[in-house]
Design a protein around this motif. Structure first.
Motif, PDB file in Angstrom:
ATOM      1  N   ASP A 156       0.839  -1.188   0.000  1.00  0.00           N
ATOM      2  CA  ASP A 156       0.000   0.000   0.000  1.00  0.00           C
ATOM      3  C   ASP A 156       0.883   1.250   0.000  1.00  0.00           C
ATOM      4  O   ASP A 156       1.660   1.466   0.922  1.00  0.00           O
ATOM      5  CB  ASP A 156      -0.873  -0.056   1.259  1.00  0.00           C
ATOM      6  N   SER A 161       0.229   4.181   0.615  1.00  0.00           N
ATOM      7  CA  SER A 161      -0.004   5.113   1.712  1.00  0.00           C
ATOM      8  C   SER A 161       0.855   4.756   2.923  1.00  0.00           C
ATOM      9  O   SER A 161       1.141   5.614   3.751  1.00  0.00           O
ATOM     10  CB  SER A 161      -1.487   5.155   2.085  1.00  0.00           C
ATOM     11  N   LEU A 162       1.301   3.486   3.028  1.00  0.00           N
ATOM     12  CA  LEU A 162       2.194   3.120   4.133  1.00  0.00           C
ATOM     13  C   LEU A 162       3.525   3.838   3.976  1.00  0.00           C
ATOM     14  O   LEU A 162       4.123   4.305   4.947  1.00  0.00           O
ATOM     15  CB  LEU A 162       2.437   1.609   4.160  1.00  0.00           C
ATOM     16  N   GLU A 164       3.960   6.638   2.304  1.00  0.00           N
ATOM     17  CA  GLU A 164       3.715   8.061   2.585  1.00  0.00           C
ATOM     18  C   GLU A 164       3.623   8.298   4.083  1.00  0.00           C
ATOM     19  O   GLU A 164       4.142   9.296   4.596  1.00  0.00           O
ATOM     20  CB  GLU A 164       2.423   8.514   1.898  1.00  0.00           C
ATOM     21  N   ALA A 165       2.976   7.367   4.800  1.00  0.00           N
ATOM     22  CA  ALA A 165       2.836   7.533   6.251  1.00  0.00           C
ATOM     23  C   ALA A 165       4.218   7.552   6.902  1.00  0.00           C
ATOM     24  O   ALA A 165       4.484   8.382   7.776  1.00  0.00           O
ATOM     25  CB  ALA A 165       1.981   6.422   6.833  1.00  0.00           C
ATOM     26  N   ALA A 166       5.105   6.659   6.450  1.00  0.00           N
ATOM     27  CA  ALA A 166       6.444   6.601   7.038  1.00  0.00           C
ATOM     28  C   ALA A 166       7.209   7.890   6.741  1.00  0.00           C
ATOM     29  O   ALA A 166       7.884   8.448   7.615  1.00  0.00           O
ATOM     30  CB  ALA A 166       7.205   5.393   6.494  1.00  0.00           C
ATOM     31  N   ARG A 167       7.073   8.391   5.498  1.00  0.00           N
ATOM     32  CA  ARG A 167       7.717   9.660   5.147  1.00  0.00           C
ATOM     33  C   ARG A 167       7.168  10.774   6.031  1.00  0.00           C
ATOM     34  O   ARG A 167       7.905  11.599   6.551  1.00  0.00           O
ATOM     35  CB  ARG A 167       7.411  10.019   3.675  1.00  0.00           C
ATOM     36  N   ASP A 168       5.842  10.761   6.186  1.00  0.00           N
ATOM     37  CA  ASP A 168       5.154  11.785   6.961  1.00  0.00           C
ATOM     38  C   ASP A 168       5.637  11.791   8.405  1.00  0.00           C
ATOM     39  O   ASP A 168       5.707  12.830   9.042  1.00  0.00           O
ATOM     40  CB  ASP A 168       3.651  11.486   6.916  1.00  0.00           C
ATOM     41  N   LEU A 169       5.986  10.609   8.919  1.00  0.00           N
ATOM     42  CA  LEU A 169       6.433  10.497  10.309  1.00  0.00           C
ATOM     43  C   LEU A 169       7.932  10.734  10.439  1.00  0.00           C
ATOM     44  O   LEU A 169       8.502  10.486  11.495  1.00  0.00           O
ATOM     45  CB  LEU A 169       6.050   9.130  10.865  1.00  0.00           C
ATOM     46  N   ILE A 197       9.952  -0.278   6.663  1.00  0.00           N
ATOM     47  CA  ILE A 197       8.615  -0.555   6.139  1.00  0.00           C
ATOM     48  C   ILE A 197       8.672  -1.548   4.973  1.00  0.00           C
ATOM     49  O   ILE A 197       8.107  -2.641   5.047  1.00  0.00           O
ATOM     50  CB  ILE A 197       7.912   0.745   5.664  1.00  0.00           C
ATOM     51  N   LEU A 203       7.857  -5.694   5.268  1.00  0.00           N
ATOM     52  CA  LEU A 203       6.584  -6.101   4.684  1.00  0.00           C
ATOM     53  C   LEU A 203       6.769  -7.017   3.477  1.00  0.00           C
ATOM     54  O   LEU A 203       5.830  -7.654   3.027  1.00  0.00           O
ATOM     55  CB  LEU A 203       5.763  -4.866   4.285  1.00  0.00           C
TER      56      LEU A 203
END
Lengths: 272, 368
Positions: free
Chosen positions: A162, A164-165, A167-172, A183, A187
């Motif tokens: 996914d 978005s996972l 993107e979520a890691a980048r975002d964090l 990630i 996975l």
């Protein structure tokens, strides 16, 4: 009941060509030629510890090389556009459309002492390489033949990750390196496990590659089993051959179940 | 009260494959406010959010964070965190590790990680769930993990992309209250994207209504609801009767072949206008009593109220929300007070036109 109907041909096929031979192997392994139940064959298989060790060692080396070569390829391809990906996947599968024996023979003509590789090296005034009839040649053959089986399962897992996972890691706060190590790689482990299984199992049981590229000097389990069945009057011993095959099957099953547990993922990994 | 601008979007324009998605967006997001970007799908609200997060670069225009231009700053270096539409939780980690992810990346000391994650989980009412695997949680719990994972990093701004879209109605209401509470407790600026007008009205300090890549109106929920600036806003925010009318002079409007006193002014003499009347502002009275007479065409029970359609004697249809039932075919009168009548300019461009998702609300009068 009606829903099960379409499965019948498959069940019959599996019963005749998978279950029956397996039962025969077990029966042969545990009996004497005149039909007495015995453990003698299994105990005799112990004599070939060195052969088992060599087979598993070479297969392991080939599997590790396939993983090191295959993972970056699978990862790089998964990040490309759709058109590139479909062409790349076809190119990876393309050599497999050629006969397995032919492909392996082709390596003989490349790496033999007077082969293409040494001609090129000679032309460049470089020292010649003695590869043919060494374990290195066997590993080379295994890597060449089974590398696609490492790339494909890893690729198909990464491509389905996914986005978005990531993107979520980048975002964090994760940079590209951390996104990969924390990630993407964790996975993709189910794909790695499938890939390792699909490379290791055929590598450990091959006999053509070791015979053609290894010169049959260092016997592998596959050669050993072949010898018991096709080895002429003196060597013909299907009971011992079955016992060796059974021992190897048990070892492989143990390895695979350990690895599945180690992977710990939620996805089932298909045993070949 | 003048709060400083936390984020400023200046002249943002973006196109995908030649199609304009954002058309000259200008917006100031104040410190600690709950700002909602509201609009139908494809209006550009998520694109705006992704530009603030750093996942997308605008074709032109600038993004300022605390007066610093951040166009070139990658998402991992921005003081914002995002709650994704589908949560995007890391399935290979438990709840604690999901929430701790951002802190671990920043090499926070272990003791502090433990404390902050525990606090964030408590704020999200997830205490005791630390060791659970993500797939063992319900949708609402996963949503709260996603929120905890973002706020634990103490971002200056939290971006939320339709975070409640996948939840059922009851849970959504509960989470709306919880989010609002978290926003007040944590003192973080929230930029919230939704297409649900009710959600926008109940949670926000300010609402930005968008359509077709443009901002149509910015204001408090009360302003947006009571004083829509164009037919699109009126139509998208709650249900509306929209009639075509003419303003002969200030505080007088003619529609449905009658003159009505209203409170608006500032239009040119005899300018064509749109008249918006909320269905709940109309009172049903005895025939002949009201300003308008008509016949009840249909009535639907909606739970809290009845939705009644009345055909006026001059042919126009009225939507009315009332707690009193009527009988289909009966003659009724409708009363309006001047403050029920909201006057808007005719749509100047396509994005200001009313939505046609609900055919019932499209009156023939609009075609004048």
């Amino acid at each position: 009941m009606t829903k099960k109907l379409p499965a019948i041909p498959y069940v019959v096929w599996m019963a005749i060509f998978v279950v029956a031979p397996l039962v025969l192997v077990v029966v042969y392994a545990l009996t004497t030629p005149d039909g007495q139940v015995t453990l003698a064959n299994m105990l005799e298989a112990r004599k070939f510890l060195g052969v088992f060790g060599r087979s598993f060692g070479l297969a392991l080396i080939a599997t590790v090389i396939c993983l090191i070569l295959g993972y970056p390829v699978a990862y790089a391809f998964s990040r490309e556009g759709e058109r590139f990906r479909s062409v790349a996947m076809m190119l990876i599968m393309l050599p497999r459309w050629m006969n397995f024996l032919l492909r392996t023979y082709a390596w003989v003509t490349i790496i033999e002492n007077t082969g293409l590789l040494n001609q090129v090296l000679g032309f460049l005034h470089l020292p010649k390489l003695h590869i043919i009839n060494t374990p290195a040649a066997v590993v080379l053959g295994m890597v060449y033949d089974y590398l696609p089986f490492m790339i494909l399962p890893i690729y198909s897992v990464i491509i389905k990750l996914d986005g978005s996972l990531i993107e979520a890691a980048r975002d964090l706060g994760a940079d590209s390196y951390r996104v990969f190590t924390k990630i993407i790689f964790p996975l993709s482990i189910p794909g790695v496990i499938s890939g390792v299984t699909m490379v290791f199992v055929p590598s450990v049981s091959t006999f053509v590659i070791s015979k053609l590229l290894g010169g049959g000097k260092d016997m592998l389990v596959g050669d050993l089993i072949e010898l018991q069945f096709l080895g002429g009057a003196g060597a013909y011993n299907p009971q011992l051959g079955s016992a060796v095959a059974l021992v190897m099957m048990i070892i492989i099953l143990i390895c695979m179940s350990l690895m599945n547990r180690f992977g710990g993922g939620d996805e089932e990994v298909v045993l070949l | 009260m003048t709060e400083k601008a936390r984020i400023r979007l200046v002249d943002l324009t973006t196109a995908f494959d030649g199609e304009v998605v954002l058309d000259n967006i200008n917006l100031e997001i104040k410190d600690r406010e709950f700002l909602t970007l509201l609009g139908p799908s494809g209006c550009g609200k998520t694109t705006t959010l992704r530009i603030i997060a750093g996942f997308l670069k605008p074709d032109s225009g600038d993004v300022f964070f605390d007066n610093e231009r951040i166009n070139e700053v990658p998402p991992n270096k921005r003081a914002v965190n995002t709650v994704f539409q589908k949560y995007a939780l890391f399935t290979h980690m438990n709840v604690f590790e999901n929430v701790a992810f951002g802190l671990r990346i920043r090499k926070t000391p272990e003791a502090e990680i433990r404390k902050r994650v525990t606090d964030a989980l408590a704020l999200a009412e997830l205490s005791g769930y630390d060791k659970r695997r993500v797939h063992q949680l319900s949708g609402g719990q996963q949503q709260r993990v996603a929120i905890a994972r973002a706020i634990v990093n103490r971002p200056k701004v939290l971006l939320l992309d339709e975070p409640l879209g996948a939840l059922d109605l009851k849970l959504r209401k509960e989470m709306q209250r919880e989010l609002k509470k978290i926003q007040r407790t944590a003192g973080i600026t929230f930029v919230y994207v939704t297409h649900d007008q009710e959600e926008a009205l109940t949670m926000s300090d300010r609402v930005v209504v968008m359509n077709r890549g443009k901002i149509l109106q910015i204001g408090s929920p009360v302003d947006i609801y009571n004083e829509p600036r164009c037919a699109f806003v009126a139509d998208f925010i709650g249900e509306s009767n929209i009639f075509s009318g003419v303003m002969p002079r200030d505080k007088l409007v003619t529609f449905a072949e009658q003159d009505f006193t209203c409170l608006d002014g500032g239009f040119a003499a005899n300018e064509e206008v749109d008249v918006v009347i909320r269905p709940e502002d109309i009172d049903v009275t005895a025939p002949g009593d009201g300003a308008v007479s008509g016949t009840v065409k249909s009535i639907i029970f909606m739970g809290v109220h009845y939705e009644i359609t009345v055909v006026g004697d001059t042919g126009e249809e009225w939507q009315i929300h009332s707690t009193d039932p009527q009988t289909v075919g009966d003659r009724v009168g409708l009363t309006l007070t001047p403050d029920d009548i909201h006057i808007m300019h005719k749509p100047a461009s396509p994005e200001e036109e009313p939505v046609d998702y609900d055919a019932d609300e499209e009156d023939e009068d609009d075609d004048d």
